[in-house]
Motif scaffolding. Structure first.
Motif, PDB file in Angstrom:
ATOM      1  N   PHE A  29      45.602  37.684  83.588  1.00 15.80           N
ATOM      2  CA  PHE A  29      46.245  36.436  84.013  1.00 15.80           C
ATOM      3  C   PHE A  29      45.222  35.337  84.253  1.00 15.80           C
ATOM      4  CE2 PHE A  29      49.729  39.383  85.212  1.00 15.80           C
ATOM      5  CZ  PHE A  29      50.715  38.811  84.428  1.00 15.80           C
ATOM      6  N   GLU A  30      44.009  35.691  84.677  1.00 18.15           N
ATOM      7  CA  GLU A  30      42.956  34.696  84.902  1.00 18.15           C
ATOM      8  C   GLU A  30      42.472  34.063  83.604  1.00 18.15           C
ATOM      9  OE1 GLU A  30      39.920  36.626  87.184  1.00 18.15           O
ATOM     10  OE2 GLU A  30      41.216  36.847  88.931  1.00 18.15           O
ATOM     11  N   LEU A  31      42.708  34.716  82.470  1.00 21.20           N
ATOM     12  CA  LEU A  31      42.283  34.178  81.179  1.00 21.20           C
ATOM     13  C   LEU A  31      43.197  33.057  80.678  1.00 21.20           C
ATOM     14  CD1 LEU A  31      41.416  37.527  79.350  1.00 21.20           C
ATOM     15  CD2 LEU A  31      39.815  35.877  80.349  1.00 21.20           C
ATOM     16  N   ASP A  32      44.343  32.856  81.330  1.00 23.03           N
ATOM     17  CA  ASP A  32      45.325  31.841  80.931  1.00 23.03           C
ATOM     18  C   ASP A  32      45.826  32.047  79.505  1.00 23.03           C
ATOM     19  OD1 ASP A  32      45.450  30.498  83.357  1.00 23.03           O
ATOM     20  OD2 ASP A  32      43.719  29.244  82.847  1.00 23.03           O
ATOM     21  N   LEU A  33      45.951  33.290  79.112  1.00 23.22           N
ATOM     22  CA  LEU A  33      46.521  33.616  77.813  1.00 23.22           C
ATOM     23  C   LEU A  33      48.008  33.904  77.987  1.00 23.22           C
ATOM     24  CD1 LEU A  33      43.700  35.910  76.412  1.00 23.22           C
ATOM     25  CD2 LEU A  33      44.236  33.573  75.724  1.00 23.22           C
ATOM     26  N   PRO A  34      48.781  33.805  76.910  1.00 22.31           N
ATOM     27  CA  PRO A  34      50.222  34.008  77.031  1.00 22.31           C
ATOM     28  C   PRO A  34      50.591  35.464  77.289  1.00 22.31           C
ATOM     29  CG  PRO A  34      49.611  33.720  74.751  1.00 22.31           C
ATOM     30  CD  PRO A  34      48.377  33.467  75.559  1.00 22.31           C
ATOM     31  N   THR A  35      51.803  35.645  77.795  1.00 15.69           N
ATOM     32  CA  THR A  35      52.339  36.981  78.021  1.00 15.69           C
ATOM     33  C   THR A  35      52.647  37.615  76.673  1.00 15.69           C
ATOM     34  OG1 THR A  35      53.349  36.192  80.049  1.00 15.69           O
ATOM     35  CG2 THR A  35      54.176  38.259  79.171  1.00 15.69           C
ATOM     36  N   ALA A  36      52.247  38.847  76.511  1.00 19.39           N
ATOM     37  CA  ALA A  36      52.477  39.546  75.243  1.00 19.39           C
ATOM     38  C   ALA A  36      53.925  40.010  75.156  1.00 19.39           C
ATOM     39  CB  ALA A  36      51.532  40.734  75.140  1.00 19.39           C
ATOM     40  N   PRO A  37      54.513  40.083  73.999  1.00 16.40           N
ATOM     41  CA  PRO A  37      53.975  39.656  72.714  1.00 16.40           C
ATOM     42  C   PRO A  37      53.979  38.137  72.612  1.00 16.40           C
ATOM     43  CG  PRO A  37      56.226  40.366  72.420  1.00 16.40           C
ATOM     44  CD  PRO A  37      55.870  40.627  73.864  1.00 16.40           C
ATOM     45  N   ALA A  38      53.003  37.618  71.930  1.00 15.62           N
ATOM     46  CA  ALA A  38      52.884  36.170  71.797  1.00 15.62           C
ATOM     47  C   ALA A  38      52.262  35.828  70.454  1.00 15.62           C
ATOM     48  CB  ALA A  38      52.030  35.602  72.924  1.00 15.62           C
ATOM     49  N   VAL A  39      52.494  34.587  70.035  1.00 14.73           N
ATOM     50  CA  VAL A  39      51.882  34.076  68.814  1.00 14.73           C
ATOM     51  C   VAL A  39      51.248  32.740  69.163  1.00 14.73           C
ATOM     52  CG1 VAL A  39      52.295  33.266  66.462  1.00 14.73           C
ATOM     53  CG2 VAL A  39      53.568  35.226  67.349  1.00 14.73           C
ATOM     54  N   MET A  40      49.958  32.615  68.848  1.00  9.42           N
ATOM     55  CA  MET A  40      49.237  31.366  69.052  1.00  9.42           C
ATOM     56  C   MET A  40      48.708  30.880  67.708  1.00  9.42           C
ATOM     57  SD  MET A  40      47.024  32.162  72.499  1.00  9.42           S
ATOM     58  CE  MET A  40      46.336  30.523  72.594  1.00  9.42           C
ATOM     59  N   VAL A  41      48.765  29.575  67.499  1.00  5.05           N
ATOM     60  CA  VAL A  41      48.157  28.956  66.329  1.00  5.05           C
ATOM     61  C   VAL A  41      47.174  27.949  66.884  1.00  5.05           C
ATOM     62  CG1 VAL A  41      48.536  27.572  64.270  1.00  5.05           C
ATOM     63  CG2 VAL A  41      50.199  29.315  64.907  1.00  5.05           C
ATOM     64  N   GLY A  42      45.891  28.222  66.696  1.00  2.00           N
ATOM     65  CA  GLY A  42      44.867  27.410  67.339  1.00  2.00           C
ATOM     66  C   GLY A  42      44.967  27.635  68.835  1.00  2.00           C
ATOM     67  N   ASP A  43      45.068  26.575  69.594  1.00  2.00           N
ATOM     68  CA  ASP A  43      45.225  26.684  71.044  1.00  2.00           C
ATOM     69  C   ASP A  43      46.679  26.541  71.483  1.00  2.00           C
ATOM     70  OD1 ASP A  43      42.517  27.054  71.464  1.00  2.00           O
ATOM     71  OD2 ASP A  43      42.111  24.905  71.618  1.00  2.00           O
ATOM     72  N   ASP A  51      59.795  37.636  69.718  1.00  2.00           N
ATOM     73  CA  ASP A  51      59.405  37.615  68.315  1.00  2.00           C
ATOM     74  C   ASP A  51      59.366  36.181  67.818  1.00  2.00           C
ATOM     75  OD1 ASP A  51      59.190  40.369  68.140  1.00  2.00           O
ATOM     76  OD2 ASP A  51      61.281  40.614  67.537  1.00  2.00           O
ATOM     77  N   CYS A  52      58.624  35.974  66.752  1.00  2.00           N
ATOM     78  CA  CYS A  52      58.471  34.636  66.192  1.00  2.00           C
ATOM     79  C   CYS A  52      59.142  34.576  64.818  1.00  2.00           C
ATOM     80  CB  CYS A  52      56.988  34.313  66.059  1.00  2.00           C
ATOM     81  SG  CYS A  52      56.663  32.703  65.360  1.00  2.00           S
ATOM     82  N   PRO A  53      60.033  33.609  64.603  1.00  2.00           N
ATOM     83  CA  PRO A  53      60.617  33.456  63.270  1.00  2.00           C
ATOM     84  C   PRO A  53      59.530  33.068  62.256  1.00  2.00           C
ATOM     85  CG  PRO A  53      61.818  32.157  64.890  1.00  2.00           C
ATOM     86  CD  PRO A  53      60.584  32.663  65.555  1.00  2.00           C
ATOM     87  N   GLU A  54      59.639  33.597  61.053  1.00  2.00           N
ATOM     88  CA  GLU A  54      58.624  33.342  60.026  1.00  2.00           C
ATOM     89  C   GLU A  54      58.478  31.860  59.723  1.00  2.00           C
ATOM     90  OE1 GLU A  54      57.487  34.543  55.454  1.00  2.00           O
ATOM     91  OE2 GLU A  54      59.037  35.660  56.486  1.00  2.00           O
ATOM     92  N   HIS A  55      59.589  31.144  59.618  1.00  2.00           N
ATOM     93  CA  HIS A  55      59.501  29.717  59.286  1.00  2.00           C
ATOM     94  C   HIS A  55      58.763  28.944  60.383  1.00  2.00           C
ATOM     95  CE1 HIS A  55      60.795  25.507  59.049  1.00  2.00           C
ATOM     96  NE2 HIS A  55      60.594  25.710  57.765  1.00  2.00           N
ATOM     97  N   ALA A  56      58.994  29.295  61.644  1.00  2.00           N
ATOM     98  CA  ALA A  56      58.310  28.608  62.749  1.00  2.00           C
ATOM     99  C   ALA A  56      56.804  28.848  62.681  1.00  2.00           C
ATOM    100  CB  ALA A  56      58.859  29.081  64.087  1.00  2.00           C
ATOM    101  N   LEU A  57      56.390  30.069  62.352  1.00  2.49           N
ATOM    102  CA  LEU A  57      54.967  30.376  62.230  1.00  2.49           C
ATOM    103  C   LEU A  57      54.359  29.617  61.063  1.00  2.49           C
ATOM    104  CD1 LEU A  57      52.422  31.891  62.998  1.00  2.49           C
ATOM    105  CD2 LEU A  57      53.276  33.847  61.680  1.00  2.49           C
ATOM    106  N   GLU A  58      55.039  29.604  59.912  1.00  3.06           N
ATOM    107  CA  GLU A  58      54.516  28.899  58.748  1.00  3.06           C
ATOM    108  C   GLU A  58      54.418  27.398  59.017  1.00  3.06           C
ATOM    109  OE1 GLU A  58      55.092  28.719  53.920  1.00  3.06           O
ATOM    110  OE2 GLU A  58      56.600  29.742  55.127  1.00  3.06           O
ATOM    111  N   ALA A  59      55.403  26.830  59.694  1.00  2.31           N
ATOM    112  CA  ALA A  59      55.366  25.407  60.023  1.00  2.31           C
ATOM    113  C   ALA A  59      54.203  25.096  60.972  1.00  2.31           C
ATOM    114  CB  ALA A  59      56.692  24.982  60.643  1.00  2.31           C
ATOM    115  N   ALA A  60      53.951  25.970  61.951  1.00  4.83           N
ATOM    116  CA  ALA A  60      52.846  25.753  62.887  1.00  4.83           C
ATOM    117  C   ALA A  60      51.500  25.839  62.169  1.00  4.83           C
ATOM    118  CB  ALA A  60      52.905  26.775  64.014  1.00  4.83           C
ATOM    119  N   ILE A  61      51.373  26.761  61.229  1.00  2.00           N
ATOM    120  CA  ILE A  61      50.134  26.868  60.450  1.00  2.00           C
ATOM    121  C   ILE A  61      49.917  25.589  59.649  1.00  2.00           C
ATOM    122  CG2 ILE A  61      49.034  28.060  58.502  1.00  2.00           C
ATOM    123  CD1 ILE A  61      50.302  30.669  59.590  1.00  2.00           C
TER     124      ILE A  61
END
Length: 84
Positions: A29-43, A51-61
């Protein structure tokens, strides 16, 4: 999904997998990272705790790389879902 998108957009994908107990420690928790499971693109945290929808991940990339976002997938009607 992630390896296919990594090849398509020439980006590096890092998967981090730990036992669930490690994600629930005070040190994590001190690392300020998201709760798992999580998807990050950059910061940017795209999805946290779900879960992350595929289109949302592709759009974020695409946004991260400064590329135009892909068109959302066409919605199928009842018959399209039954016969696809």
């Amino acid at each position: 999904m992630a390896p296919r998108l990594a090849a398509k957009y020439q980006v590096e994908i890092e998967n981090i997998s730990k036992p669930r107990a490690e994600y629930q420690t005070d040190e994590y928790f001190e690392l300020d990272l998201p709760t798992a499971p999580a998807v990050m693109v950059g910061d940017d945290i795209l999805v946290e705790g779900a879960d992350c929808p595929e289109h949302a991940l592709e759009a974020a990339i695409c946004r991260h790389l400064g590329l135009p976002e892909p068109e959302p997938p066409a919605k199928k009607g009842l018959l399209g879902r039954l016969f696809s």
